[in-house]
Design a protein around this motif. Structure first.
Motif, PDB file in Angstrom:
ATOM      1  N   ILE A  26       0.844  -1.031   0.087  1.00 17.64           N
ATOM      2  CA  ILE A  26      -0.003  -0.370   0.141  1.00 17.64           C
ATOM      3  C   ILE A  26       1.547   1.201  -0.172  1.00 17.64           C
ATOM      4  O   ILE A  26       0.577   1.809   0.402  1.00 17.64           O
ATOM      5  CB  ILE A  26      -0.883   0.296   1.301  1.00 17.64           C
ATOM      6  N   TYR A  27       1.619   1.121  -0.917  1.00 18.20           N
ATOM      7  CA  TYR A  27       2.583   2.083  -1.318  1.00 18.20           C
ATOM      8  C   TYR A  27       4.007   2.640  -0.096  1.00 18.20           C
ATOM      9  O   TYR A  27       5.064   2.877   0.189  1.00 18.20           O
ATOM     10  CB  TYR A  27       1.725   3.758  -1.891  1.00 18.20           C
ATOM     11  N   THR A  28       3.128   2.986   1.031  1.00 14.79           N
ATOM     12  CA  THR A  28       4.144   3.826   2.184  1.00 14.79           C
ATOM     13  C   THR A  28       3.686   3.999   3.652  1.00 14.79           C
ATOM     14  O   THR A  28       2.714   3.063   4.019  1.00 14.79           O
ATOM     15  CB  THR A  28       4.527   5.494   1.529  1.00 14.79           C
ATOM     16  N   THR A  86       7.848  10.974  -1.843  1.00 10.30           N
ATOM     17  CA  THR A  86       7.294  10.378  -3.040  1.00 10.30           C
ATOM     18  C   THR A  86       5.762  10.994  -3.325  1.00 10.30           C
ATOM     19  O   THR A  86       5.605  11.183  -4.280  1.00 10.30           O
ATOM     20  CB  THR A  86       7.965   9.004  -3.759  1.00 10.30           C
ATOM     21  N   LEU A  87       4.979  11.236  -1.849  1.00  9.25           N
ATOM     22  CA  LEU A  87       3.680  11.922  -2.083  1.00  9.25           C
ATOM     23  C   LEU A  87       4.143  13.543  -2.701  1.00  9.25           C
ATOM     24  O   LEU A  87       4.608  14.524  -2.124  1.00  9.25           O
ATOM     25  CB  LEU A  87       3.117  11.733  -0.891  1.00  9.25           C
ATOM     26  N   ASP A 140      -1.469   5.896  -9.238  1.00  7.12           N
ATOM     27  CA  ASP A 140      -2.517   6.666 -10.234  1.00  7.12           C
ATOM     28  C   ASP A 140      -0.319   7.766 -10.201  1.00  7.12           C
ATOM     29  O   ASP A 140      -0.141   7.880 -11.848  1.00  7.12           O
ATOM     30  CB  ASP A 140      -2.596   7.850  -9.828  1.00  7.12           C
ATOM     31  N   ARG A 141       0.003   8.622  -8.841  1.00 11.41           N
ATOM     32  CA  ARG A 141       0.954   9.787  -9.336  1.00 11.41           C
ATOM     33  C   ARG A 141       2.671   8.599  -9.927  1.00 11.41           C
ATOM     34  O   ARG A 141       3.278   9.160 -11.361  1.00 11.41           O
ATOM     35  CB  ARG A 141       0.527  10.212  -8.187  1.00 11.41           C
ATOM     36  N   ASP A 147       6.942  13.875 -10.991  1.00 10.38           N
ATOM     37  CA  ASP A 147       7.942  14.358 -10.147  1.00 10.38           C
ATOM     38  C   ASP A 147       9.272  13.492 -10.715  1.00 10.38           C
ATOM     39  O   ASP A 147       9.749  13.169  -9.933  1.00 10.38           O
ATOM     40  CB  ASP A 147       7.686  14.562  -9.170  1.00 10.38           C
ATOM     41  N   ASP A 148       9.246  13.053 -12.017  1.00  9.61           N
ATOM     42  CA  ASP A 148      10.477  12.656 -12.198  1.00  9.61           C
ATOM     43  C   ASP A 148      11.103  10.888 -11.341  1.00  9.61           C
ATOM     44  O   ASP A 148      11.326  10.486 -11.286  1.00  9.61           O
ATOM     45  CB  ASP A 148      11.779  13.262 -12.157  1.00  9.61           C
ATOM     46  N   LEU A 149       9.400  10.341 -10.753  1.00  9.12           N
ATOM     47  CA  LEU A 149      10.036   9.843  -9.763  1.00  9.12           C
ATOM     48  C   LEU A 149      10.147   8.122 -10.414  1.00  9.12           C
ATOM     49  O   LEU A 149      10.851   7.523  -9.506  1.00  9.12           O
ATOM     50  CB  LEU A 149       8.317   9.019  -9.568  1.00  9.12           C
TER      51      LEU A 149
END
Length: 458
Positions: A117-119, A131-132, A163-164, A170-172
């Motif tokens: 769940i990402y972070t 990264t958020l 999605d982001r 932001d060059d993720l």
């Protein structure tokens, strides 16, 4: 063995430096690695490197007695790069020490970038909170969360974060591959590393049709990642990829998709949604699930390593489910790593799947998981089965040495009857039992069809 490296043949079978068809069977260094200090056992965050390495030795030394030969070694981007562009040297030192010690015990290492769940902001792990979007900063959720997995489909913040990421805002993507560059620079040429796993259980964000999302978003990203990791690490290492976590529990048929590139391993996950919560099974049968993975991979020239499978401690019927899963993995010759092996003084999001107690003592899951298997085949046309008393293996030899794992945890001080029969072809096959390594080695002449039966004596 001088190297953990394996190559894939046209059907996706793994072959070691001696040309043998090898099966990787092992564990994940799981839950405890998801939060600070991001290692699979409790230790003072400020411990010196020598003290840390001593703890690593104690942790990994026991695994060879289980007959395993691979670990899926989690790492966290949040731990590696807590501040944008600032990499944590001590974390890299500790990760490299774990690779060193694992390989010293004959354990290949899969370097796995792990997220859930990402972070940590959302009670998960993996991606750094930076990264958020930072305007406004996200509100931390209340942890732990026993139903964390539902956030992949119900939590708008989690879905928006993915999605982001997929959009490369932001060059993720560039930052993601720069992070991987740091890890590869440190351990990518280590002889104990067998592969790199791109991204654990990628979330599908706000996509309504996961099958279409795989084709339109995930698979192009995996293809890009394969090219990027190959540019960083070369061609020797396997590159592993897997599916969203929602695919792992069998709620709907899996849309199998193959990225472009060579040396790829399909590292799908498999859980019964009841057993994983420590509850009775709700119906995910391992055999058809594994057949679907194996058939697709063989048709596409992919290796297979079932990256995660397991159950919550005490789940009713779990031992039978695990025994069936392992038996079918043996029958289809599928590599796999059990979830999980870590010492959790606090359960991560109420998960209780480890084969170890918090103090390091072993749980009865190992009574099922630790079993014989045909670890390396010098030849072709192999088969293997285990019925709790007798292990039966057969193959056509090529003159090399094959290995049957007889783990010391299960067979130490046990009397074994060993029968080696040549059923066709030239005679001259022979065997050697090495009790200290828990290994039966069999050499069969080129073209000899042999059968080995290892029976626990009455």
């Amino acid at each position: 063995m001088t190297s953990a490296r394996v190559s894939l043949d046209a059907e996706g079978r793994m072959h070691d430096e001696h040309g043998r068809d090898v099966l990787l069977r092992g564990v994940n260094t799981g839950g405890r690695s998801k939060w600070a200090p991001f290692v699979p056992f409790p230790i003072d965050a400020e411990a010196e490197q020598a003290a840390f390495t001593a703890e690593v030795e104690q942790f990994f030394a026991r695994l060879s007695g289980w007959g395993v030969n691979v670990v899926r070694l989690l790492f966290s981007w949040e731990a590696l790069e807590p501040t944008p562009g600032q990499y944590d040297a001590r974390y890299l030192d500790r990760y490299a020490a774990m690779v060193d010690v694992a390989w010293s015990h004959g354990l290949r290492v899969v370097v796995d970038f792990h997220q859930d769940i990402y972070t940590s902001t959302y009670c998960g792990d993996g991606f750094p909170p930076w990264t958020l979007p930072q305007d406004p900063p996200p509100e931390p959720h209340t942890c732990p969360d026993a139903d964390w997995g539902l956030k992949y489909v119900l939590d708008g913040d989690v879905r928006a974060a993915f999605d982001r990421f997929w959009a490369g805002e932001d060059d993720l993507h560039a930052k993601f591959f720069a992070m991987w560059g740091q890890m590869i620079a440190r351990v990518g040429d280590h002889p104990g590393v067998v592969g790199l796993e791109i991204l654990n259980e990628p979330g599908s964000g706000t996509a309504g049709d996961v099958a279409s999302w795989k084709h339109e978003t995930l698979n192009p990203f995996h293809t890009e990642a394969v090219a990027q990791l190959r540019a960083l690490a070369g061609d020797e290492l396997l590159i592993l990829f897997n599916n969203p976590g929602t695919d792992a529990v069998g709620f709907q048929p899996i849309e199998h998709v193959r990225p472009e590139g060579s040396g790829l391993v399909y590292a799908a996950h498999m859980y019964d949604p009841g057993l994983v919560k420590g509850l009775p099974a709700v119906g995910l049968m391992p055999e058809p699930f594994l057949d679907s993975i194996a058939d697709f991979a063989a048709a596409e020239g992919l290796g297979v390593l079932i990256g995660e499978f397991g159950y919550g401690h005490g789940a009713v019927g779990a031992e039978e489910w695990l025994a069936r899963a392992l038996a079918h993995m043996d029958a289809r010759r599928l590599s796999a790593t059990l979830w999980e092996c870590s010492q959790n003084e606090v359960e991560w999001n109420a998960e209780d799947l480890s084969v170890l107690e918090a103090d390091g003592s072993e749980r009865d899951t190992l009574d099922v998981f630790v079993r014989p298997y045909l670890r390396a085949v010098a030849g072709t046309d192999s088969a293997f089965a285990w019925d709790q008393k007798t292990a039966t293996a057969s193959w056509t030899g090529d003159g090399g040495v094959s290995e049957i794992a007889l783990p010391t945890r299960r067979f130490d001080a046990t009397s074994l009857d060993i029968e080696l029969t040549t059923t066709a072809g030239p005679e001259g096959a022979c065997w050697t039992l090495d009790p200290s390594r828990g290994e039966l080695r069999v050499q069969a002449p080129d073209g000899a069809q042999v059968e080995v039966r290892v029976t626990v004596a009455d």
